[in-house]
Design a protein around this motif. Structure first.
Motif, mmCIF file in Angstrom:
data_model
loop_
_atom_site.group_PDB
_atom_site.id
_atom_site.type_symbol
_atom_site.label_atom_id
_atom_site.label_comp_id
_atom_site.label_asym_id
_atom_site.label_seq_id
_atom_site.Cartn_x
_atom_site.Cartn_y
_atom_site.Cartn_z
ATOM 1 N N SER A 17 8.406 9.423 -6.111
ATOM 2 C CA SER A 17 8.823 7.922 -6.920
ATOM 3 C C SER A 17 8.472 6.951 -5.793
ATOM 4 O O SER A 17 9.130 7.012 -4.674
ATOM 5 N N ALA A 18 7.903 5.811 -6.267
ATOM 6 C CA ALA A 18 7.813 4.674 -5.463
ATOM 7 C C ALA A 18 9.107 4.041 -5.042
ATOM 8 O O ALA A 18 9.394 3.232 -4.220
ATOM 9 N N LYS A 60 -5.168 1.996 -6.633
ATOM 10 C CA LYS A 60 -4.202 2.968 -7.113
ATOM 11 C C LYS A 60 -4.995 3.933 -7.629
ATOM 12 O O LYS A 60 -4.766 5.109 -7.519
ATOM 13 N N HIS A 61 -5.881 3.671 -8.708
ATOM 14 C CA HIS A 61 -6.562 4.632 -9.611
ATOM 15 C C HIS A 61 -7.786 5.217 -8.923
ATOM 16 O O HIS A 61 -8.599 6.116 -9.527
ATOM 17 N N ALA A 104 3.624 1.691 16.124
ATOM 18 C CA ALA A 104 2.418 0.902 15.775
ATOM 19 C C ALA A 104 1.649 1.394 14.530
ATOM 20 O O ALA A 104 1.161 0.638 13.755
ATOM 21 N N PHE A 105 1.983 2.667 14.403
ATOM 22 C CA PHE A 105 1.376 3.186 13.290
ATOM 23 C C PHE A 105 1.956 2.803 12.069
ATOM 24 O O PHE A 105 3.073 3.073 11.655
ATOM 25 N N PRO A 106 1.171 2.363 10.935
ATOM 26 C CA PRO A 106 1.498 1.449 10.004
ATOM 27 C C PRO A 106 2.044 2.405 8.808
ATOM 28 O O PRO A 106 1.725 3.523 8.537
ATOM 29 N N LYS A 107 3.576 1.819 8.356
ATOM 30 C CA LYS A 107 3.902 2.599 7.060
ATOM 31 C C LYS A 107 3.378 2.089 5.890
ATOM 32 O O LYS A 107 3.535 2.645 4.626
ATOM 33 N N THR A 156 0.556 -1.291 -0.081
ATOM 34 C CA THR A 156 -0.167 0.057 0.022
ATOM 35 C C THR A 156 0.824 1.167 -0.039
ATOM 36 O O THR A 156 0.422 2.372 -0.481
ATOM 37 N N ARG A 157 2.151 1.254 0.428
ATOM 38 C CA ARG A 157 3.009 2.390 0.365
ATOM 39 C C ARG A 157 3.467 2.567 -1.133
ATOM 40 O O ARG A 157 3.357 3.924 -1.420
ATOM 41 N N ASN A 158 3.268 1.890 -1.834
ATOM 42 C CA ASN A 158 3.427 1.911 -3.429
ATOM 43 C C ASN A 158 2.251 2.674 -3.959
ATOM 44 O O ASN A 158 2.460 3.488 -4.934
#
Length: 539
Positions: A12-13, A82-83, A40-43, A4-6
């Motif tokens: 840029s990813a 993503k879209h 704890a907070f997700p990246k 999900t970070r991508n």
């Protein structure tokens, strides 16, 4: 990297932008975020949560794939997710947890205007919503698909069609990105002059659809000043205008697509003004003033002076000036102590950046005039180094948002346009509202100036609410918009309306304007398939 970070990542990813040491020191000293919350907070997470089920029939999928080919019509969940988000704060926050709402049912990748036409005709026949997608940098929730449908990704429409030095124009496909277009023009000694902070990850079609502005818009203009003609595919047919320098042939229908955010049709082509450009001819400089008012009055006098104007013109208010000193390591330096000794004190001083492009005689003349006016109002010349340092990070600074959120910091922006006579009241009252919340920083700058007014751009930072961040942010954010609107500011200067600001649209433009926009949409999009679900405040 988590999947999900991508999807949500700014920039840029492939590149992670870590916080510079001075920035980290400021954040840690300014905001008290517990280490337990940060850890704890997700990246990001490795799997997205189940998406809303697609309602596309097998027959419809077969028809779309026949137009595009099997690999250019995607049903993949990651592609759909993503879209269906942009860069609005709550979208990014939810994406860190793998949560994506209001997703498109499929993503189409047309390779030509002809394929776009076929897509729109088929979607109209099937009464399927269409959401045009450029590069995903929208910050107004304009890319969400509350009614489902198809996201049309225009990234493959990325060609330069015509470069015309006689007319000083370039005609391009709508999916071309800023760096590609600018590199093409620079090689030939020209510039488009449009540099939004999203420049590296935005498209010409997106610039038009948002009615955007670039960092040099004071000199080169916003998109409504740069756009000469366009082609758009609507459910009712093709709209195609000609690149006249000016014409009196009734209302300019093609200009309906400026700021339209996909509600009328899909922009496929545009003709833009271009200017001759040699960076060696530009004159750069910075000034520091003892207070915000002196800087603003200098800017106003310059803009109303009649002798020319800079292309890039920016003022940082006292809090933004102080924070920029801290984040860049200038605070406490010899230069900082010298400025303080001379009366340019923290919590009061304001920094101004100036760049004048064009013929070297013109740029030198205009800068000399600006310098004289700045000196009259107590401005102290700090040379070209501060503005050059700002230019070096003008795009990458936005990518630090991911790293700041990793630290448990809420960061977002709102911007507005305001007349000179209303500017101080708007600035002061909006700052008071934002600062009324504990442990909140509010940086404000002016980056687009006109004879009759300017924009104000608010950046706000605070620790996240560990119990209810979405609810807390939404309430806080609504209060800022209300305060801006009550104090004479427009809903937006260049980001657009989308769905985020739609609830205020009627009070901004009036019922008659909403009815007029609805009538235009009804004519161009009779079945209501183009970006439906509240965009621009329309039903």
């Amino acid at each position: 990297m988590a999947i999900t970070r991508n999807i949500y990542k700014w920039g840029s990813a492939e590149v992670e932008h870590s916080l510079p040491s001075h920035t980290r020191s400021f954040i840690e000293s300014q905001f008290n975020v517990s280490s337990d919350f940060k850890s704890a907070f997700p990246k990001g997470v490795s799997e997205i949560k189940p998406l809303r089920k697609s309602k596309l029939s097998t027959s419809a999928i077969t028809k779309f794939k026949k137009i595009l080919g099997p690999n250019s019509f995607q049903l993949d969940p990651l592609d759909r997710a993503k879209h269906s988000i942009g860069k609005f704060y709550t979208e990014i926050y939810n994406a860190r947890f793998g949560k994506f709402e209001d997703v498109a049912e499929a993503v189409a990748y047309p390779r030509s205007e002809e394929e776009v036409q076929k897509l729109v005709l088929l979607a109209n026949e099937l009464k399927l919503p269409i959401i045009p997608f450029g590069a995903g940098s929208s910050v107004t929730k304009a890319l969400q698909a509350p009614n489902g449908g198809i996201s049309i990704d225009l990234s493959k429409l990325d060609k330069v069609i015509e470069f015309n030095t006689i007319d000083s124009t370039v005609t391009v496909e709508a999916g071309i990105k800023g760096p590609v277009l600018e590199a093409f023009l620079n090689e030939k000694g020209y510039t488009c002059g449009h540099f939004p902070q999203s420049f590296e990850f935005s498209t010409v079609g997106g610039w038009i659809a948002a009615k955007g502005a670039g960092q040099a818009s004071t000199g080169y203009g916003k998109m409504e000043d740069i756009l000469l003609a366009l082609t758009a595919i609507t459910p009712s047919g093709k709209i195609e205008s000609k690149p006249y320098p000016a014409a009196s042939i009734g209302p300019d229908v093609f200009k309906f697509f400026l700021g339209s955010e996909g509600i009328f049709g899909v922009i496929t082509k545009a003709t833009l003004k271009i200017r001759k450009f040699d960076p060696q001819n530009s004159t750069k400089g910075s000034f520091i003033f003892k207070d915000f008012q002196s800087a603003v009055e200098t800017m106003r006098e310059v803009m109303q002076g009649g002798f020319g104007k800079p292309h890039f013109f920016r003022i940082q208010d006292p809090e933004e000036t102080d924070i920029s000193f801290k984040m860049s390591g200038v605070e406490g330096s010899f230069a900082d102590k010298t400025l303080t000794f001379l009366g340019y004190k923290p919590n009061s001083r304001s920094l101004m950046h100036v760049i004048v492009d064009g013929d070297p005689d013109y740029s030198a003349f205009v800068f000399k005039k600006i310098k004289k006016i700045a000196k009259k109002r107590g401005g102290f010349s700090t040379g070209s180094s501060p503005v050059q340092k700002w230019l070096d990070q003008r795009y990458s600074s936005a990518y630090l948002r991911d790293s700041l959120m990793d630290e448990g910091i809420r960061i977002d922006t709102l911007e507005t346009a305001v007349t000179w006579s209303e500017l101080y009241g708007l600035w002061d009252n909006t700052r008071k509202y934002i600062k009324s919340f504990p442990n909140t920083s509010c940086m404000v700058h002016i980056s687009h100036a006109y004879e009759n007014g300017a924009n104000l751009y608010f950046i706000f930072l605070s620790p996240m609410d560990v119990k209810n961040e979405i609810g807390s942010f939404t309430s806080f954010h609504k209060g800022i918009i209300d305060t801006i609107h009550k104090n004479g500011g427009s809903l937006s200067h260049h980001h657009g309306i989308g769905r985020m600001l739609a609830p205020w649209m009627k009070s901004e433009v009036g019922e008659s304007t909403i009815q007029a926009l609805t009538a235009v949409k009804k004519s161009l999009d009779p079945k209501g398939i183009m970006n439906p679900g509240g965009t621009l405040g329309l039903k």
